[in-house]
Design an enzyme around this catalytic site. Structure first.
Site, mmCIF file in Angstrom:
data_model
loop_
_atom_site.group_PDB
_atom_site.id
_atom_site.type_symbol
_atom_site.label_atom_id
_atom_site.label_comp_id
_atom_site.label_asym_id
_atom_site.label_seq_id
_atom_site.Cartn_x
_atom_site.Cartn_y
_atom_site.Cartn_z
ATOM 1 N N HIS A 179 6.528 1.359 -7.081
ATOM 2 C CA HIS A 179 5.652 2.461 -6.709
ATOM 3 C C HIS A 179 4.582 2.014 -5.707
ATOM 4 O O HIS A 179 3.389 2.228 -5.940
ATOM 5 C CB HIS A 179 4.936 3.014 -7.958
ATOM 6 C CG HIS A 179 5.847 3.622 -8.965
ATOM 7 N ND1 HIS A 179 5.432 3.954 -10.255
ATOM 8 C CD2 HIS A 179 7.144 3.989 -8.900
ATOM 9 C CE1 HIS A 179 6.434 4.486 -10.916
ATOM 10 N NE2 HIS A 179 7.493 4.516 -10.127
HETATM 11 C C1 LIG Z 1 14.543 1.310 -8.103
HETATM 12 C C2 LIG Z 1 13.478 2.373 -8.021
HETATM 13 C C3 LIG Z 1 13.246 3.209 -9.094
HETATM 14 C C4 LIG Z 1 12.255 4.197 -9.033
HETATM 15 N N1 LIG Z 1 12.134 5.080 -10.050
HETATM 16 C C5 LIG Z 1 11.288 6.104 -9.928
HETATM 17 C C6 LIG Z 1 11.252 7.109 -10.922
HETATM 18 O O1 LIG Z 1 11.994 7.079 -11.902
HETATM 19 N N2 LIG Z 1 10.361 8.143 -10.770
HETATM 20 C C7 LIG Z 1 9.525 8.197 -9.682
HETATM 21 O O2 LIG Z 1 8.724 9.137 -9.597
HETATM 22 N N3 LIG Z 1 9.546 7.250 -8.731
HETATM 23 C C8 LIG Z 1 10.434 6.231 -8.803
HETATM 24 N N4 LIG Z 1 10.500 5.319 -7.811
HETATM 25 C C9 LIG Z 1 9.581 5.428 -6.669
HETATM 26 C C10 LIG Z 1 9.809 6.657 -5.780
HETATM 27 O O3 LIG Z 1 11.175 6.981 -5.698
HETATM 28 C C11 LIG Z 1 9.216 6.385 -4.407
HETATM 29 O O4 LIG Z 1 7.839 6.095 -4.544
HETATM 30 C C12 LIG Z 1 9.347 7.558 -3.454
HETATM 31 O O5 LIG Z 1 10.695 7.939 -3.330
HETATM 32 C C13 LIG Z 1 8.791 7.166 -2.077
HETATM 33 O O6 LIG Z 1 8.866 8.261 -1.205
HETATM 34 P P1 LIG Z 1 8.437 8.110 0.310
HETATM 35 O O7 LIG Z 1 8.667 9.418 0.951
HETATM 36 O O8 LIG Z 1 7.070 7.516 0.357
HETATM 37 O O9 LIG Z 1 9.393 6.991 0.927
HETATM 38 P P2 LIG Z 1 10.992 6.863 0.900
HETATM 39 O O10 LIG Z 1 11.615 7.843 -0.022
HETATM 40 O O11 LIG Z 1 11.287 5.422 0.676
HETATM 41 O O12 LIG Z 1 11.428 7.301 2.374
HETATM 42 C C14 LIG Z 1 11.306 6.500 3.506
HETATM 43 C C15 LIG Z 1 12.530 6.738 4.372
HETATM 44 O O13 LIG Z 1 12.289 6.247 5.681
HETATM 45 C C16 LIG Z 1 13.429 5.564 6.140
HETATM 46 N N5 LIG Z 1 12.976 4.598 7.144
HETATM 47 C C17 LIG Z 1 12.175 3.532 6.942
HETATM 48 N N6 LIG Z 1 11.941 2.904 8.106
HETATM 49 C C18 LIG Z 1 12.614 3.591 9.051
HETATM 50 C C19 LIG Z 1 12.753 3.418 10.448
HETATM 51 N N7 LIG Z 1 12.145 2.419 11.096
HETATM 52 N N8 LIG Z 1 13.542 4.294 11.125
HETATM 53 C C20 LIG Z 1 14.143 5.322 10.487
HETATM 54 N N9 LIG Z 1 14.038 5.529 9.149
HETATM 55 C C21 LIG Z 1 13.272 4.660 8.450
HETATM 56 C C22 LIG Z 1 13.998 4.917 4.889
HETATM 57 O O14 LIG Z 1 15.349 4.560 5.046
HETATM 58 C C23 LIG Z 1 13.771 6.019 3.852
HETATM 59 O O15 LIG Z 1 14.851 6.914 3.814
HETATM 60 C C24 LIG Z 1 11.470 4.314 -7.860
HETATM 61 C C25 LIG Z 1 11.700 3.464 -6.763
HETATM 62 C C26 LIG Z 1 12.691 2.519 -6.841
HETATM 63 C C27 LIG Z 1 12.944 1.623 -5.652
#
Ligand SMILES: Cc1cc2nc3c(=O)[nH]c(=O)nc-3n(C[C@H](O)[C@H](O)[C@H](O)COP(=O)(O)OP(=O)(O)OC[C@H]3O[C@@H](n4cnc5c(N)ncnc54)[C@H](O)[C@@H]3O)c2cc1C
Length: 622
Positions: free
Chosen positions: A539
């Protein structure tokens, strides 16, 4: 889709059995990349990819929501750029989530070697999975839908972030949600949104015992996303009819026909283009061996997550001036990008044995249950219950500082070693003693860590992975490790209840080799064990922290990067203070709110389009 429309033929079962066998094997053996150089084109030639009103970098939890909401405005064109590929039938199965960490859907980051935690892991470095796939980390995560505590968001607002109090963000949580859960505090949930929230069925016997043991200790069963959070509950999960409901499935699939939305997958953004007037006007990206540049008439929105949003800003000259100079990047704007990394430190080594044996079935039967929307395959790690507790270290009424994630029998798999990167010695000493069919494990989570880490660049090479230095359990007053220890004491106390005594639940003797010098289960032993087997709950937050003050944060409360025009960040990296929950629901809320902020700033006379009708229950069919 609704699984009940799929005829469960022998061919279908055979296809899935082969898929599961193959992907599990691949996950256990494949080698993850250590950089993103596989995206690097051979030719420096740049192709013009045209102009759009908005460009969104990253189709993850937040980015997918923003793409949906902005393309509601028909006259706007939106380019959504995602480095990863599409989800698969395998990633749809919630139980397989841990195996996704061994596949190409995971960027496969690792922390720098640590001195205060991760000591039982390979090279004293914790694995740091992040989704590289449409839907981002919501496509590989553990699916728990946990928003946090109202006081978390009131703290965000109290830090000067106008518009982010609980009262102001609750409508956005409800807007995205389509709740199909039982015993909910209904006024806190949405019933007409895109994103499904379900309970799991049937419950494991350990789950019932856990709830009962807590009731014996005077705690309440709550809807932790509702009126009060302290207490215990069955998990609310982002499933749609028993299958993973990632943000790609929820927010992109239903609108893929929109002509004003273009989605580029397998496309890696290497730089945000910023002109001399400090105005963002586009991005450069690598796709299938070729560079492209796309221009944005209105805004670039960075939703690349808490690791790569700061990386991308720094590569584009937005970051701490001294650090940028040290890696030969010209400074466009000096901001504390990548500072303030926080994460929920979690202890993974607390195991119990019991006299209850969970039956094990065949893959074929589990699949039949999965197609009928129930059974172990419809939940990640079989983790069906959570609890929120307050230790004596936290005195604010109703505010938890510890979470338990209860991992009952039949959830330990050999993949755990690869997922956590546990050394052979430690794995044998702990997991070597675990009988998966009878065990229960409780993950102990520190909800408001004080330890602070950083994301920095190793060089100005956009394909090199950044340095992730989380420094878990490193705060000078030992607040985090002591909170975690209090969590262990709470768990040990819980075992001493009729509900658990009836199951003969007892602490497993499992001592990491480096802790054998301490009396088993003494305070010194646990302190040692916590430093060995603490990792993150995945997280990460706060690396592009939101604050009205550019000395303190990277984006203002409207998510605009301080000092740069037409550039916003919208994802978990903007979270200014840790939530007492998980981060996927907040990421989606941030996506919803960011979309409204963007509309307000770009459409004359726009008033938030929150439609009360959306929150009303329109069906209830579980
Ligand atoms: C194993 C695991 C289990 C988890 N379990 C839970 C859970 O049960 N419940 C919960 O609430 N949270 C959970 N989390 C955390 C939660 O899923 C994340 O905090 C949340 O999805 C993050 O969202 P975000 O939009 O910040 O980033 P992300 O969803 O990570 O999105 C970022 C996106 O940007 C893309 N990207 C990155 N750099 C580039 C680039 N240079 N060019 C193009 N694309 C790029 C990536 O590929 C990705 O698709 C878990 C995380 C993990 C890893």
């Amino acid at each position: 889709s609704d699984n009940s429309y799929i005829p469960i033929t022998q061919n279908l079962i055979r296809y899935y059995v082969e898929l599961i066998t193959r992907e599990m094997q691949r996950a256990l053996t494949s080698v993850l990349p250590t950089s993103a150089h596989f995206y690097e084109p051979e030719s420096p030639e740049i192709i013009d990819a045209g102009e759009y009103d908005f460009i969104i970098v990253g189709a993850g939890s937040a980015g997918a929501v923003i793409a949906n909401r902005l393309t509601e405005v028909e006259e706007w064109s939106v380019l959504l750029i995602e480095a990863g590929d599409l989800e698969t039938d395998f990633s749809d199965i919630p139980f397989m989530h841990i195996y996704l960490q061994g596949l190409e859907m995971n960027w496969g980051f690792n922390t720098t070697p640590q001195t205060t935690a991760c000591l039982g892991m390979w090279n004293r470095s914790c694995h740091y999975p992040r989704g590289r796939v449409l839907g981002g980390t919501s496509s590989i995560n553990g699916l728990a839908y946990v928003r946090g505590n109202p006081l978390d968001y009131d703290k965000w607002a109290a830090l000067g972030n106008t518009g982010w109090s609980y009262e102001e963000v609750l409508p956005y949580f409800k807007k995205s949600e389509n709740a199909r859960i039982q015993d909910a505090d209904e006024e806190y949930h949405g019933y007409g949104g895109y994103w499904f929230v379900e309970n799991h069925r049937p419950n494991n016997a350990h789950t019932a015992a856990y709830i009962q043991a807590n009731i014996e200790r005077g705690r309440r069963v709550v809807d932790y996303n509702g009126r009060e959070q302290l207490g215990v509950a069955e998990a609310q999960i982002n499933n749609q009819y028993g299958r993973r409901c990632s943000t790609a499935k929820a927010f992109l699939r239903p609108i893929q026909h929109r002509e004003n939305l273009e989605i580029w997958i397998n496309s890696y953004v290497t730089q945000i283009l910023i002109d001399r007037n400090k105005k963002a006007y586009g991005v450069r990206l690598a796709n299938r061996g070729q560079y492209f540049e796309a221009r944005a008439r209105r805004e670039v929105i960075v939703s690349a997550g808490s690791i790569q949003s700061p990386q991308l800003l720094m590569l584009s000259g937005v970051g701490p001036a001294d650090h940028l100079k040290s890696v030969q990047i010209p400074v466009v704007k000096d901001l504390p990008v990548g500072q303030n990394l926080k994460d929920h430190a979690t202890y993974f080594g607390l195991y119990f044995t019991s006299n209850y044996t969970e039956p094990v079935d065949t893959i074929e039967n589990y699949l039949r249950q999965y197609f009928n929307e129930y059974g172990p395959y419809t939940i990640a790690l079989n983790s069906q219950a959570l609890g929120f507790y307050q230790s004596h270290l936290e005195s604010t009424p109703g505010y938890p500082d510890i979470e338990f994630l209860v991992i009952p029998a039949n959830s330990s798999t050999p993949m755990i070693q690869r997922a956590l990167h546990v050394t052979d010695e430690v794995y044998d000493a702990v997991w070597g003693r675990v009988d998966p069919t009878t065990m229960m494990c409780i993950y102990i989570i520190v909800l408001h860590p004080k330890s602070v880490g950083t994301i920095t660049l190793k060089s100005n090479d956009p394909y090199e992975y950044p340095d992730i230095d989380p420094r878990y359990l490193s705060d000078p007053y030992d607040h985090d490790i002591e909170t975690m220890y209090q969590g262990i004491l709470l768990a040990l106390d819980l075992i001493d209840t009729n509900a658990y005594r009836a199951r003969n639940m007892s602490l497993l003797y499992a001592a990491p080799p480096d802790c054998r010098g301490f009396p088993f289960s003494s305070r010194a032993f646990w302190y040692c064990a916590m430093r060995q087997l603490t990792s993150n709950l995945y997280h990460p937050i706060s690396t592009c922290r939101m604050s009205p003050d550019p000395e303190e944060g990277v984006v203002d409360p409207r998510l605009r990067v301080h000092g740069i025009k037409n550039l916003r960040v919208a994802d978990c990296s903007i979270i200014p203070h840790p939530v007492s929950g998980h981060t996927n629901a907040p990421a989606v809320m941030i996506g919803e709110k960011a979309s409204d902020l963007i509309k307000e700033d770009n459409l004359p006379n726009y008033k938030s389009l929150i439609n009360e009708k959306l929150y009303k229950r329109h069906f209830y069919d579980i």
